[in-house]
Design a protein around this motif. Structure first.
Motif, short mmCIF file in Angstrom:
data_model
loop_
_atom_site.label_atom_id
_atom_site.label_comp_id
_atom_site.label_asym_id
_atom_site.label_seq_id
_atom_site.Cartn_x
_atom_site.Cartn_y
_atom_site.Cartn_z
N LEU A 449 -14.88 -18.59 -11.77
CA LEU A 449 -16.21 -18.82 -11.20
C LEU A 449 -16.75 -20.20 -11.59
O LEU A 449 -17.47 -20.83 -10.80
N LYS A 450 -16.41 -20.65 -12.77
CA LYS A 450 -16.85 -21.99 -13.16
C LYS A 450 -16.17 -23.05 -12.29
O LYS A 450 -16.80 -24.02 -11.88
N GLU A 451 -14.88 -22.85 -12.02
CA GLU A 451 -14.17 -23.80 -11.15
C GLU A 451 -14.81 -23.84 -9.77
O GLU A 451 -14.96 -24.92 -9.17
N LEU A 452 -15.20 -22.68 -9.26
CA LEU A 452 -15.90 -22.65 -7.97
C LEU A 452 -17.23 -23.39 -8.04
O LEU A 452 -17.61 -24.11 -7.11
N ARG A 453 -17.92 -23.21 -9.15
CA ARG A 453 -19.21 -23.88 -9.34
C ARG A 453 -19.03 -25.39 -9.34
O ARG A 453 -19.85 -26.12 -8.76
N LEU A 454 -17.97 -25.87 -9.98
CA LEU A 454 -17.70 -27.30 -10.00
C LEU A 454 -17.32 -27.81 -8.61
O LEU A 454 -17.72 -28.91 -8.21
N ASP A 455 -16.53 -27.02 -7.89
CA ASP A 455 -16.07 -27.45 -6.56
C ASP A 455 -17.19 -27.43 -5.52
O ASP A 455 -17.32 -28.36 -4.71
N ARG A 456 -18.00 -26.39 -5.54
CA ARG A 456 -18.94 -26.16 -4.44
C ARG A 456 -20.41 -26.28 -4.80
O ARG A 456 -21.28 -26.22 -3.92
N GLY A 457 -20.67 -26.44 -6.09
CA GLY A 457 -22.06 -26.47 -6.49
C GLY A 457 -22.58 -25.06 -6.68
O GLY A 457 -21.83 -24.08 -6.65
N PRO A 458 -23.90 -24.91 -6.88
CA PRO A 458 -24.47 -23.58 -7.11
C PRO A 458 -24.21 -22.63 -5.94
O PRO A 458 -24.35 -23.01 -4.78
N LEU A 459 -23.82 -21.40 -6.25
CA LEU A 459 -23.63 -20.34 -5.25
C LEU A 459 -24.79 -19.35 -5.35
O LEU A 459 -25.37 -19.15 -6.42
N SER A 460 -25.09 -18.72 -4.22
CA SER A 460 -26.09 -17.65 -4.28
C SER A 460 -25.46 -16.47 -5.02
O SER A 460 -24.24 -16.39 -5.18
N HIS A 461 -26.29 -15.54 -5.47
CA HIS A 461 -25.78 -14.40 -6.21
C HIS A 461 -24.81 -13.60 -5.37
O HIS A 461 -23.72 -13.19 -5.84
N ASP A 462 -25.13 -13.37 -4.10
CA ASP A 462 -24.25 -12.58 -3.23
C ASP A 462 -22.91 -13.29 -3.04
O ASP A 462 -21.85 -12.65 -3.03
N GLU A 463 -22.95 -14.66 -2.86
CA GLU A 463 -21.70 -15.42 -2.69
C GLU A 463 -20.84 -15.30 -3.96
O GLU A 463 -19.61 -15.13 -3.88
N ALA A 464 -21.46 -15.41 -5.10
CA ALA A 464 -20.72 -15.35 -6.35
C ALA A 464 -20.07 -13.98 -6.54
O ALA A 464 -18.92 -13.87 -6.96
N VAL A 465 -20.82 -12.91 -6.21
CA VAL A 465 -20.26 -11.56 -6.33
C VAL A 465 -19.08 -11.39 -5.39
O VAL A 465 -18.03 -10.84 -5.76
N ALA A 466 -19.22 -11.88 -4.15
CA ALA A 466 -18.13 -11.76 -3.18
C ALA A 466 -16.90 -12.52 -3.66
O ALA A 466 -15.75 -12.03 -3.53
N GLU A 467 -17.09 -13.73 -4.19
CA GLU A 467 -15.96 -14.53 -4.69
C GLU A 467 -15.30 -13.84 -5.88
O GLU A 467 -14.07 -13.85 -6.01
N LEU A 468 -16.09 -13.24 -6.75
CA LEU A 468 -15.54 -12.54 -7.90
C LEU A 468 -14.70 -11.36 -7.45
O LEU A 468 -13.57 -11.15 -7.94
N LYS A 469 -15.19 -10.59 -6.48
CA LYS A 469 -14.43 -9.42 -6.01
C LYS A 469 -13.16 -9.85 -5.28
O LYS A 469 -12.11 -9.20 -5.43
N ALA A 470 -13.23 -10.93 -4.52
CA ALA A 470 -12.03 -11.42 -3.82
C ALA A 470 -11.00 -11.88 -4.83
O ALA A 470 -9.79 -11.62 -4.68
N TRP A 471 -11.45 -12.57 -5.89
CA TRP A 471 -10.51 -13.00 -6.95
C TRP A 471 -9.86 -11.80 -7.62
O TRP A 471 -8.66 -11.78 -7.86
N ALA A 472 -10.68 -10.77 -7.94
CA ALA A 472 -10.15 -9.58 -8.60
C ALA A 472 -9.11 -8.88 -7.74
O ALA A 472 -8.09 -8.39 -8.24
N ALA A 473 -9.36 -8.86 -6.44
CA ALA A 473 -8.38 -8.22 -5.54
C ALA A 473 -7.07 -8.98 -5.54
O ALA A 473 -5.99 -8.39 -5.58
N ARG A 474 -7.15 -10.33 -5.51
CA ARG A 474 -5.93 -11.14 -5.53
C ARG A 474 -5.17 -10.97 -6.84
O ARG A 474 -3.93 -11.03 -6.87
N GLU A 475 -5.90 -10.74 -7.91
CA GLU A 475 -5.28 -10.60 -9.23
C GLU A 475 -4.81 -9.17 -9.49
O GLU A 475 -4.24 -8.89 -10.55
N GLY A 476 -5.09 -8.26 -8.57
CA GLY A 476 -4.68 -6.86 -8.77
C GLY A 476 -5.54 -6.14 -9.79
O GLY A 476 -5.07 -5.20 -10.44
N ILE A 477 -6.79 -6.57 -9.93
CA ILE A 477 -7.70 -5.93 -10.89
C ILE A 477 -8.52 -4.89 -10.13
O ILE A 477 -9.18 -5.22 -9.14
N ASN A 478 -8.49 -3.66 -10.63
CA ASN A 478 -9.15 -2.53 -9.94
C ASN A 478 -8.47 -2.29 -8.60
O ASN A 478 -9.10 -2.07 -7.60
#
Length: 478
Positions: A449-478
């Motif tokens: 999430l920090k890397e995303l913050r550096l790349d794209r600047g501040p994200l809204s809360h909903d965008e950050a949650v969506a990015e976190l869940k997409a990352w978790a899915a790619r990583e096979g978490i949950n």
């Protein structure tokens, strides 16, 4: 000897502060004299008692008598050097060291002196490092002592030892290093016999503790213009013992493989960094910036490669250099903070040149600022100083490009707090959203999430949650 007017004026200026102390020593029948740097600088007209508040004194009184005489005068007392005859104290903002006359003998193996108290000030002055530091003015009767021609050498701008240089340097090899420090500090030259002895005996510095070597190196670097001392340090072989990476910068340059003289370049970068130090907003010289300016290219000698067509490359010299900086500065017992700061500046000093044509994305700017952290202002000084080209157009273009970068940093800083870039979701919320306990998964998610913050600047809360869940899915978490 008649007291020179500047020395007499110094004694008069100090009378309000030292008067009670002088009276105590005089009434007890002891001699007390001001010696060394304050006397030298008063004679040169460079002493500023608003900044130079360290006073060295020598006395006929023994240490235990000194302690009795300063009782009630000293605001604080240190006796760590009392076995060598030195008692330190403070009084009205002055740091005063009072040392009993000494006529030491040295074992010349460990350099530890066999402390022998002397009977006269002439004996004491004989053991001083250089004649310009072997002058004294009695605070009891105003007599001036210059048994070894200090005024003569002061007027000539020459550094010479009171005794034969071979004897002086054998007694205390650190005097060899002090020679080049005073070349920088005073702008003097070494007497030929003194320089020859220093060159022949520079290997003796290996007997000196790293802490003492570091102290002299730091003092030299913090002088207004350290370059002459550094050049003498290399020429006399002192750098080969104390800072071999500096001497190694003198790489051979032949007609078929042209590249910039890295040694001369590094010294010029240091000169330019000193000129730019006011940008840091500090009260005085900055050791970290000066060390970084001097050492930023020490990774070049081991990474030099001759390319087809006569070119020369130094690939990843900033990475190698940062490792070398850590090793050398740790060996010299610099603090962990100084070591890491200088190493990080060395590692980052090339970052700007990858974008020197001005094609900085917002993401690149954020990373530049974030990676520099608290070192950003020092990095600005180092990068600007690293331009030593004689091509005025190229120099102007690089300066304008860096002006543009600093403007971009200011613009983005105004919109975002780049000094505290963090993910848009904290660790506790990451654990709640992913339903995971504290541990490595949370750390990996936070970093993503920090890397995303550096790349794209501040994200809204909903965008950050969506990015976190997409990352978790790619990583096979949950």
């Amino acid at each position: 000897m008649n007291t020179p007017e500047p020395a007499a004026q110094l004694a008069a200026v100090l009378q309000p502060v030292l008067g009670p102390l002088i009276d105590r020593f005089g009434d007890a029948g002891h001699e007390l004299a001001l010696v060394g740097g304050p006397v030298r600088d008063a004679l040169r007209g460079t002493l500023d008692l608003r900044r130079s508040t360290d006073l060295d004194m020598t006395t006929s009184a023994r240490p235990e008598q000194v302690l009795e005489l300063i009782d009630g005068y000293a605001e604080a007392v240190w006796t760590t050097g009392i076995e060598f005859g030195t008692v330190a104290l403070t009084h009205h903002g002055f740091q005063i060291e009072i040392t009993t006359y000494r006529a030491d003998r040295y074992d010349r193996v460990s350099r530890n002196p066999e402390v022998v108290f002397g009977e006269s000030i002439t004996d004491d002055l004989a053991r001083r490092d250089f004649t310009v530091n072997a002058m004294a003015i009695s605070l009891i009767d105003g007599a001036f002592y210059d048994p070894y021609g200090g005024i003569r050498d002061l007027e000539a701008g020459v550094l010479r030892t009171p005794s034969a240089p071979e004897e002086s340097f054998a007694d205390d090899p650190l005097r060899i290093f002090r020679l080049v420090r005073f070349i920088a500090q005073l702008g003097f030259t070494a007497d030929p016999a003194t320089a020859a002895a220093a060159m022949a005996m520079s290997g003796e510095l290996a007997r000196i503790t790293p802490e003492r070597l570091q102290g002299e190196l730091s003092r030299m670097l913090l002088t207004p213009r350290p370059r002459p001392g550094l050049e003498a340090m290399v020429e006399l072989g002192i750098a080969d013992v104390v800072l071999p990476e500096l001497a190694a910068l003198r790489m051979e340059i032949d007609e078929h493989h042209q590249h910039k003289d890295v040694y001369a370049h590094s010294l010029t970068v240091l000169d330019q960094a000193i000129d730019l130090e006011p940008r840091l907003g500090l009260d005085g010289p900055d050791l970290v910036t000066r060390l970084a300016a001097l050492l930023h290219d020490i990774g070049k000698p081991p990474t030099r490669r001759h390319e087809d067509g006569g070119g020369v490359s130094f690939h990843h010299h900033e990475v190698v250099g940062a490792k070398m900086v850590r090793k050398r500065l740790r060996a010299l017992r610099y603090s962990k903070q100084v070591v890491e700061d200088v190493a990080q500046l060395t590692f980052l000093h090339l970052r700007f040149h990858g974008f020197s044509e001005g094609n900085w994305t917002d993401s690149a700017v954020r990373r530049y600022v974030t990676d520099a952290g608290d070192l950003l202002s020092r990095l600005h000084v180092l990068v600007r100083s690293d331009c030593t080209t004689r091509n005025r157009r190229r120099a102007a273009r690089l300066s304008a490009a860096y002006d543009e970068l600093e403007a971009r940093i200011a613009d983005i800083q105004a919109a975002e707090d780049l000094r505290a870039v963090r993910p848009d979701i904290d660790g506790n919320e990451i654990m709640r959203i992913l339903d995971v306990p504290a541990g490595p998964v949370v750390g990996r998610a936070w970093k993503h999430l920090k890397e995303l913050r550096l790349d794209r600047g501040p994200l809204s809360h909903d965008e950050a949650v969506a990015e976190l869940k997409a990352w978790a899915a790619r990583e096979g978490i949950n």
